[in-house]
Motif scaffolding. Structure first.
Motif, PDB file in Angstrom:
ATOM      1  N   THR A  78       0.824  -1.202   0.000  1.00  0.00           N
ATOM      2  CA  THR A  78       0.000   0.000   0.000  1.00  0.00           C
ATOM      3  C   THR A  78       0.857   1.252   0.000  1.00  0.00           C
ATOM      4  O   THR A  78       0.591   2.201  -0.749  1.00  0.00           O
ATOM      5  N   SER A  79       1.900   1.261   0.816  1.00  0.00           N
ATOM      6  CA  SER A  79       2.767   2.438   0.849  1.00  0.00           C
ATOM      7  C   SER A  79       3.549   2.595  -0.452  1.00  0.00           C
ATOM      8  O   SER A  79       3.755   3.705  -0.935  1.00  0.00           O
ATOM      9  N   ALA A 101       2.450   1.672  -3.415  1.00  0.00           N
ATOM     10  CA  ALA A 101       1.476   2.178  -4.389  1.00  0.00           C
ATOM     11  C   ALA A 101       1.195   3.670  -4.171  1.00  0.00           C
ATOM     12  O   ALA A 101       0.955   4.418  -5.117  1.00  0.00           O
ATOM     13  N   TYR A 102       1.212   4.101  -2.915  1.00  0.00           N
ATOM     14  CA  TYR A 102       0.960   5.512  -2.616  1.00  0.00           C
ATOM     15  C   TYR A 102       2.104   6.390  -3.075  1.00  0.00           C
ATOM     16  O   TYR A 102       1.891   7.450  -3.676  1.00  0.00           O
ATOM     17  N   PHE A 103       3.338   5.979  -2.795  1.00  0.00           N
ATOM     18  CA  PHE A 103       4.486   6.829  -3.107  1.00  0.00           C
ATOM     19  C   PHE A 103       4.946   6.739  -4.560  1.00  0.00           C
ATOM     20  O   PHE A 103       5.518   7.670  -5.091  1.00  0.00           O
ATOM     21  N   PHE A 104       4.711   5.620  -5.223  1.00  0.00           N
ATOM     22  CA  PHE A 104       5.123   5.447  -6.611  1.00  0.00           C
ATOM     23  C   PHE A 104       3.904   5.224  -7.492  1.00  0.00           C
ATOM     24  O   PHE A 104       3.601   4.123  -7.897  1.00  0.00           O
ATOM     25  N   ARG A 105       3.217   6.292  -7.782  1.00  0.00           N
ATOM     26  CA  ARG A 105       1.992   6.170  -8.575  1.00  0.00           C
ATOM     27  C   ARG A 105       2.342   5.911  -9.982  1.00  0.00           C
ATOM     28  O   ARG A 105       2.394   6.273 -10.933  1.00  0.00           O
TER      29      ARG A 105
END
Length: 95
Positions: free
Chosen positions: A88-89, A91-95
């Motif tokens: 999840t993190s 996916a959040y930081f590397f869109r």
């Protein structure tokens, strides 16, 4: 898979079905239609649950006291949670 684990050994079942899980997960990426995708995912889901149950029972047999068994069972579940938080993190930081 409990009966097979008792007959052939938990280690054998864990290794064989982990291999099946890896192969089926890889084949999923190359599924050419929906029917093939569903059939391969059936093996992915079935194999990981069989491995998980054999692994959990193996842990329960190796840990001597009942209070430590519940702690070790919780630690086994931390891997799923940490992996989910990590993905999840990412996916959040590397869109």
């Amino acid at each position: 898979m409990g009966l097979f684990s008792d007959r052939f050994g938990r280690r054998t079942i864990i290794i064989c079905l982990s291999s099946l899980h890896i192969i089926a997960s890889f084949v999923t990426a190359f599924a050419s239609n929906y029917t093939m995708f569903v059939m391969v995912r059936f093996f992915v889901g079935g194999s990981i649950h069989a491995v998980w149950s054999a692994y959990f029972i193996l842990m329960a047999e190796l840990v001597p006291s009942s209070s430590a068994r519940s702690f070790c069972g919780g630690v086994l579940n931390f891997g799923w949670n940490i992996g989910s938080l990590f993905m999840t993190s990412m996916a959040y930081f590397f869109r």
